[in-house]
Design a protein around this motif. Structure first.
Motif, PDB file in Angstrom:
ATOM      1  N   ALA B  50       0.832  -1.204   0.000  1.00  0.00           N
ATOM      2  CA  ALA B  50       0.000   0.000   0.000  1.00  0.00           C
ATOM      3  C   ALA B  50       0.864   1.251   0.000  1.00  0.00           C
ATOM      4  O   ALA B  50       0.565   2.230  -0.690  1.00  0.00           O
ATOM      5  N   LEU B  51       1.978   1.183   0.767  1.00  0.00           N
ATOM      6  CA  LEU B  51       2.882   2.336   0.815  1.00  0.00           C
ATOM      7  C   LEU B  51       3.498   2.600  -0.555  1.00  0.00           C
ATOM      8  O   LEU B  51       3.521   3.743  -1.036  1.00  0.00           O
ATOM      9  N   VAL B  52       3.986   1.524  -1.204  1.00  0.00           N
ATOM     10  CA  VAL B  52       4.601   1.676  -2.525  1.00  0.00           C
ATOM     11  C   VAL B  52       3.576   2.233  -3.512  1.00  0.00           C
ATOM     12  O   VAL B  52       3.876   3.104  -4.336  1.00  0.00           O
ATOM     13  N   ASN B  53       2.358   1.764  -3.376  1.00  0.00           N
ATOM     14  CA  ASN B  53       1.268   2.244  -4.213  1.00  0.00           C
ATOM     15  C   ASN B  53       1.086   3.752  -4.058  1.00  0.00           C
ATOM     16  O   ASN B  53       0.999   4.493  -5.039  1.00  0.00           O
ATOM     17  N   ARG B  54       1.055   4.181  -2.784  1.00  0.00           N
ATOM     18  CA  ARG B  54       0.871   5.612  -2.516  1.00  0.00           C
ATOM     19  C   ARG B  54       2.054   6.405  -3.065  1.00  0.00           C
ATOM     20  O   ARG B  54       1.888   7.458  -3.676  1.00  0.00           O
ATOM     21  N   THR B 182      -0.958   1.270 -10.857  1.00  0.00           N
ATOM     22  CA  THR B 182      -0.125   2.421 -10.524  1.00  0.00           C
ATOM     23  C   THR B 182       1.235   2.317 -11.198  1.00  0.00           C
ATOM     24  O   THR B 182       1.706   3.266 -11.822  1.00  0.00           O
ATOM     25  N   LEU B 183       1.861   1.123 -11.082  1.00  0.00           N
ATOM     26  CA  LEU B 183       3.214   0.981 -11.611  1.00  0.00           C
ATOM     27  C   LEU B 183       3.227   1.112 -13.126  1.00  0.00           C
ATOM     28  O   LEU B 183       4.141   1.727 -13.689  1.00  0.00           O
ATOM     29  N   THR B 184       2.209   0.572 -13.792  1.00  0.00           N
ATOM     30  CA  THR B 184       2.177   0.685 -15.254  1.00  0.00           C
ATOM     31  C   THR B 184       2.106   2.150 -15.667  1.00  0.00           C
ATOM     32  O   THR B 184       2.869   2.610 -16.526  1.00  0.00           O
ATOM     33  N   VAL B 185       1.180   2.883 -15.027  1.00  0.00           N
ATOM     34  CA  VAL B 185       1.067   4.305 -15.367  1.00  0.00           C
ATOM     35  C   VAL B 185       2.367   5.015 -15.036  1.00  0.00           C
ATOM     36  O   VAL B 185       2.852   5.857 -15.796  1.00  0.00           O
ATOM     37  N   LEU B 186       2.956   4.654 -13.901  1.00  0.00           N
ATOM     38  CA  LEU B 186       4.195   5.316 -13.472  1.00  0.00           C
ATOM     39  C   LEU B 186       5.311   5.097 -14.489  1.00  0.00           C
ATOM     40  O   LEU B 186       6.041   6.031 -14.841  1.00  0.00           O
ATOM     41  N   VAL B 187       5.431   3.856 -14.986  1.00  0.00           N
ATOM     42  CA  VAL B 187       6.475   3.580 -15.970  1.00  0.00           C
ATOM     43  C   VAL B 187       6.247   4.417 -17.216  1.00  0.00           C
ATOM     44  O   VAL B 187       7.170   5.050 -17.753  1.00  0.00           O
ATOM     45  N   LEU B 188       4.984   4.506 -17.645  1.00  0.00           N
ATOM     46  CA  LEU B 188       4.690   5.293 -18.843  1.00  0.00           C
ATOM     47  C   LEU B 188       4.997   6.772 -18.629  1.00  0.00           C
ATOM     48  O   LEU B 188       5.611   7.418 -19.484  1.00  0.00           O
ATOM     49  N   THR B 189       4.581   7.304 -17.466  1.00  0.00           N
ATOM     50  CA  THR B 189       4.818   8.734 -17.236  1.00  0.00           C
ATOM     51  C   THR B 189       6.315   9.011 -17.112  1.00  0.00           C
ATOM     52  O   THR B 189       6.790  10.067 -17.541  1.00  0.00           O
ATOM     53  N   THR B 190       7.065   8.053 -16.531  1.00  0.00           N
ATOM     54  CA  THR B 190       8.505   8.267 -16.412  1.00  0.00           C
ATOM     55  C   THR B 190       9.146   8.310 -17.787  1.00  0.00           C
ATOM     56  O   THR B 190       9.975   9.182 -18.079  1.00  0.00           O
ATOM     57  N   ILE B 191       8.754   7.365 -18.654  1.00  0.00           N
ATOM     58  CA  ILE B 191       9.308   7.360 -20.011  1.00  0.00           C
ATOM     59  C   ILE B 191       8.970   8.671 -20.706  1.00  0.00           C
ATOM     60  O   ILE B 191       9.812   9.306 -21.344  1.00  0.00           O
ATOM     61  N   LEU B 192       7.704   9.119 -20.540  1.00  0.00           N
ATOM     62  CA  LEU B 192       7.293  10.372 -21.171  1.00  0.00           C
ATOM     63  C   LEU B 192       8.130  11.537 -20.649  1.00  0.00           C
ATOM     64  O   LEU B 192       8.616  12.357 -21.436  1.00  0.00           O
ATOM     65  N   LEU B 232       1.013  19.834 -19.495  1.00  0.00           N
ATOM     66  CA  LEU B 232       1.662  18.567 -19.136  1.00  0.00           C
ATOM     67  C   LEU B 232       1.595  18.326 -17.631  1.00  0.00           C
ATOM     68  O   LEU B 232       1.240  17.231 -17.177  1.00  0.00           O
ATOM     69  N   ALA B 233       1.929  19.372 -16.851  1.00  0.00           N
ATOM     70  CA  ALA B 233       1.956  19.215 -15.396  1.00  0.00           C
ATOM     71  C   ALA B 233       0.573  18.841 -14.875  1.00  0.00           C
ATOM     72  O   ALA B 233       0.425  17.928 -14.051  1.00  0.00           O
ATOM     73  N   SER B 234      -0.458  19.526 -15.385  1.00  0.00           N
ATOM     74  CA  SER B 234      -1.800  19.237 -14.905  1.00  0.00           C
ATOM     75  C   SER B 234      -2.267  17.870 -15.385  1.00  0.00           C
ATOM     76  O   SER B 234      -3.039  17.189 -14.706  1.00  0.00           O
ATOM     77  N   MET B 235      -1.777  17.465 -16.563  1.00  0.00           N
ATOM     78  CA  MET B 235      -2.129  16.131 -17.067  1.00  0.00           C
ATOM     79  C   MET B 235      -1.598  15.059 -16.119  1.00  0.00           C
ATOM     80  O   MET B 235      -2.315  14.125 -15.759  1.00  0.00           O
ATOM     81  N   TYR B 236      -0.351  15.227 -15.725  1.00  0.00           N
ATOM     82  CA  TYR B 236       0.222  14.289 -14.745  1.00  0.00           C
ATOM     83  C   TYR B 236      -0.596  14.304 -13.456  1.00  0.00           C
ATOM     84  O   TYR B 236      -0.885  13.255 -12.877  1.00  0.00           O
ATOM     85  N   ALA B 237      -0.963  15.539 -13.020  1.00  0.00           N
ATOM     86  CA  ALA B 237      -1.763  15.650 -11.805  1.00  0.00           C
ATOM     87  C   ALA B 237      -3.096  14.943 -11.994  1.00  0.00           C
ATOM     88  O   ALA B 237      -3.580  14.261 -11.082  1.00  0.00           O
ATOM     89  N   GLY B 238      -3.686  15.078 -13.184  1.00  0.00           N
ATOM     90  CA  GLY B 238      -4.961  14.421 -13.452  1.00  0.00           C
ATOM     91  C   GLY B 238      -4.841  12.918 -13.362  1.00  0.00           C
ATOM     92  O   GLY B 238      -5.694  12.244 -12.773  1.00  0.00           O
ATOM     93  N   LEU B 239      -3.767  12.381 -13.938  1.00  0.00           N
ATOM     94  CA  LEU B 239      -3.529  10.933 -13.847  1.00  0.00           C
ATOM     95  C   LEU B 239      -3.428  10.504 -12.381  1.00  0.00           C
ATOM     96  O   LEU B 239      -4.071   9.543 -11.947  1.00  0.00           O
ATOM     97  N   ALA B 240      -2.589  11.251 -11.631  1.00  0.00           N
ATOM     98  CA  ALA B 240      -2.391  10.894 -10.221  1.00  0.00           C
ATOM     99  C   ALA B 240      -3.695  11.012  -9.453  1.00  0.00           C
ATOM    100  O   ALA B 240      -4.034  10.137  -8.649  1.00  0.00           O
ATOM    101  N   GLY B 241      -4.453  12.089  -9.728  1.00  0.00           N
ATOM    102  CA  GLY B 241      -5.712  12.286  -9.025  1.00  0.00           C
ATOM    103  C   GLY B 241      -6.700  11.174  -9.316  1.00  0.00           C
ATOM    104  O   GLY B 241      -7.358  10.665  -8.414  1.00  0.00           O
ATOM    105  N   ALA B 244      -5.566   8.024  -7.562  1.00  0.00           N
ATOM    106  CA  ALA B 244      -5.777   8.101  -6.115  1.00  0.00           C
ATOM    107  C   ALA B 244      -7.252   7.990  -5.776  1.00  0.00           C
ATOM    108  O   ALA B 244      -7.639   7.283  -4.836  1.00  0.00           O
ATOM    109  N   ALA B 245      -8.107   8.662  -6.580  1.00  0.00           N
ATOM    110  CA  ALA B 245      -9.542   8.633  -6.289  1.00  0.00           C
ATOM    111  C   ALA B 245     -10.090   7.214  -6.413  1.00  0.00           C
ATOM    112  O   ALA B 245     -10.863   6.756  -5.578  1.00  0.00           O
ATOM    113  N   HIS B 246      -9.642   6.498  -7.467  1.00  0.00           N
ATOM    114  CA  HIS B 246     -10.163   5.146  -7.650  1.00  0.00           C
ATOM    115  C   HIS B 246      -9.621   4.199  -6.604  1.00  0.00           C
ATOM    116  O   HIS B 246     -10.225   3.172  -6.314  1.00  0.00           O
ATOM    117  N   GLN B 247      -8.452   4.534  -6.065  1.00  0.00           N
ATOM    118  CA  GLN B 247      -7.932   3.656  -5.027  1.00  0.00           C
ATOM    119  C   GLN B 247      -8.623   3.911  -3.691  1.00  0.00           C
ATOM    120  O   GLN B 247      -8.977   2.972  -2.982  1.00  0.00           O
TER     121      GLN B 247
END
Lengths: 306, 353
Positions: B50-54, B182-192, B232-241, B244-247
């Motif tokens: 759960a921590l890693v997820n957060r 989370t990790l899949t999205v994270l990998v994609l956002t990192t590559i981006l 871009l910044a808000s897009m990342y925030a939207g993804l994170a939001g 987080a909301a679905h979790q």
């Protein structure tokens, strides 16, 4: 619009603008001398109020003495903050300094919570709440003149706040230290080269700002009670600072009063959503200011060169 | 630092000069690391997962901020507000319109990006604290909007219950399952993020950060690139939001607050500005600090017995604020710079000094 409520709400709003002006003054004081926008002003406010409460209620000193002592301790706290957190950052970019004051606000908030706990406290009354002033206005509604009721404590808080702004303004205009501070605000290196002690000036402005914050904290706590969330009221003062102009002391009064008035007027609306918008009104005003007059009403317009 | 490489290792093509990952063994290390991360639910405790997820969700938000603040130099305190926007949009799309989560997630990102554009508009006219104030306004106006506007849809201050995401029939209802998302999205956002910062767009961002007037004279369209950075910044925030909301399965105006925005900023500085590793380091360190505050709380409560209830709430800002201030004074370039120094020292061994 409920027109018969308008005079009452407008005047209450103006009165609430007094403490906002005082909070804005603390921010302007620091910005004027050192170009630091102090996001921790709210926490300084909270510290001042908590110290007063601690001295007056926990230790049992007379109220006037504890207020004076709290102001003095706050001033020392301001000096220490300048010396140990902001002086090492001299010459660093803006982001670093903004984040330092944000970090400072978190530390002070945590300290306040750790030392005093999160409970709501009854702050000793300074001004009487009985016998509100009743003023008959010349406006007529339904055949009766509209009567505005002013709570004594709000009127006196307002008076003290405005007096504080005027005293600090006079200090800047009339004294040698004030002159030095104004000189330093023009150009740090130039001021240093003609022999002004720039670090002492920064220290003085932080001490003054912290003292002003303590007064503001006491005024707010006595009218609305005291707990650790007191620090968030300063969020209404940031727009007032920008509205008045970042370097302008008279601007703080104008900014504070306009923000207070805007909040008061919005609260008279008949539509619920507009009534509820009182809490974000300062930020709506802020966006308008940023779009049309970023330097504020009395601020200086700067021309940038590479 | 970046050019410090073993003797005899030369770039023979543009591609190898631009490469982020240079050597086969670096690919191997990365794959092993990713494998270890993705198999985490099979060997780690639920709390750790759960921590890693957060942390993962936080990293995504901070990566967005890194593009905006670290690379473009536009200081923003509105990241949490854009997370709120993303979370609400995604929740509404799934709840009201019945969109699948896989569609709602990018839609939330784009919607949050558009909201970010609106609040990024003042950035052409103002900068410095004026811009901080404009983004601070976002931090007040967006949550207020969710509380007061369209109450029949947004449900006022109560907020919305958000459904568990379902992808191809799999319900992501526990941290052990959600972490894959989370990790899949994270990998994609990192590559981006890595690719944006070494492209034309990233170079324009950096030139605006370093000197916007000079950049404009060189022909960088300030308005366009600043708005792209905000988007871009808000897009990342939207993804994170949205994640987080679905979790959390619930979102209201208090889910992401001003304090979160400040903490994201702090993470960015502690990790290192202007580096793609910065957000990752910063988010991990600060989340662990906050976790430490939670663990230490009971012990501190023994020292200050009267206020035991509020101690954890007090320690979190205290730990975070103190570490932020120490980093600003002693290492303003952040952990990413330390990591560079460490790598350089390793390569120069035994002549590290």
């Amino acid at each position: 619009m409920n027109w018969q409520l308008l005079p009452q709400f407008a005047i209450s709003g103006l009165l609430a603008g007094g403490p906002i002006a005082l909070m804005a003054l603390g921010i302007v004081l620091i910005f004027k001398s050192s170009y630091i926008f102090n996001f921790a002003q709210g926490q300084l406010l909270l510290m001042g109020a908590l110290l007063t409460w601690w001295l007056a209620v926990d230790i049992g000193l007379p109220l006037w003495l504890s207020i004076l002592l709290a102001i003095a301790i706050s001033a020392v706290l301001g000096l220490l903050i300048e010396r140990f957190t902001l002086r090492p950052l001299t010459g660093q970019p803006l982001l670093t300094i903004i984040l330092m004051t944000l970090g400072l606000s978190q530390v002070l908030q945590g300290l306040a919570l750790l030392l005093f706990g999160g409970t709501q406290r009854n702050f000793p009354q300074i001004f009487s709440t009985a016998n509100p002033y009743r003023i008959t206005t010349p406006f007529i509604h339904d055949g009766n003149p509209i009567i505005v009721i002013l709570k004594q404590n709000l009127v006196w808080s307002f008076a003290v706040a405005i007096l504080g702004v005027i005293v600090i303004g006079a200090f800047f205009r009339l004294t040698r230290t004030g002159l030095a501070m104004r000189g330093a605000s023009e150009d740090h290196e130039l001021a240093q080269s003609i022999g002004l002690r720039i670090q002492r000036i920064f220290g003085t402005s932080w001490a003054l700002a912290a003292a002003v914050a303590a007064i503001g904290g006491v005024l707010l706590a006595t009218s609305s009670g005291l707990d650790v969330s007191l620090s968030i009221v300063v969020l209404a003062a940031f727009p007032a600072v920008l509205l008045g102009g970042l370097e302008s002391i008279p601007g703080t009064i104008a900014g504070g009063l306009i923000i207070g008035l805007a909040q008061g007027i919005v609260a008279t609306s008949k539509t619920q959503i507009i009534r509820n918008s009182a809490e974000i009104m300062p930020y709506v005003v802020l966006l308008v200011v940023l779009l049309f007059r970023p330097e504020g009403l009395f601020g200086q317009k700067r021309i940038e060169r590479i | 630092m970046a050019i410090l490489r073993p003797a005899g290792e030369f770039d023979t093509s543009y591609a190898s000069d631009m490469a982020t990952i240079r050597r086969p063994w670096q690919w191997c290390l990365l794959l092993v690391f990713l494998l270890a991360l993705f198999t985490l639910p099979f060997y780690a405790s639920q709390g750790l997962v759960a921590l890693v997820n957060r942390i993962g969700i936080t990293i995504i938000a901070v990566q967005g901020l890194s593009l905006l603040t670290g690379f473009t130099g536009q200081i923003s305190l509105g990241q949490a507000a854009f997370m709120t926007a993303g979370g609400y949009v995604s929740a509404l799309l799934v709840n009201e319109l019945g969109w699948p989560f896989l569609l709602a997630l990018p839609a939330a990102a784009i919607a949050a990006g558009l909201v970010g554009l609106i609040f990024g508009l003042p950035s052409l006219r103002v900068k410095g604290f004026y811009l901080v104030m404009a983004t601070l306004a976002a931090q007040f106006i967006i949550p207020w909007f969710t509380r007061n506007a369209f109450q029949d849809v947004l449900n006022g201050a109560q907020g919305l219950n958000v459904q568990v995401p379902v992808i191809f029939g799999v319900e992501f209802n526990t941290p052990q399952r959600y972490i894959f998302l989370t990790l899949t999205v994270l990998v994609l956002t990192t590559i981006l993020a890595f690719n944006v910062t070494r492209s034309r767009l990233g170079r324009a961002f950096i030139s605006i950060r370093d000197n916007d007037l000079a950049a404009e004279l060189l022909g960088v369209n300030l308005f366009k690139y600043k708005l792209q950075a905000f988007f871009l910044a808000s897009m990342y925030a939207g993804l994170a939001g949205s994640l987080a909301a679905h979790q959390l399965r619930h979102i209201n105006s208090e889910t992401f607050t001003l304090i979160d925005s400040i903490i994201f900023m702090g993470m960015l500085v502690i990790g290192g500005l202007g580096s793609n590793l910065g957000p990752i380091f910063g988010a991990i360190v600060v989340e662990f600090l906050i976790e430490a505050a939670t663990l230490l709380g009971p012990f501190v409560a023994m020292i200050f017995p009267a206020k035991s209830a509020g101690v954890v709430q007090a320690l979190r800002p205290l730990f975070f604020g103190t570490s932020l201030m120490l980093f600003l004074i002693f290492e303003p370039r952040g952990l990413a710079y330390r990591w560079q120094l460490f790598k350089a020292a390793w390569r120069l061994r035994p002549f590290s000094h």
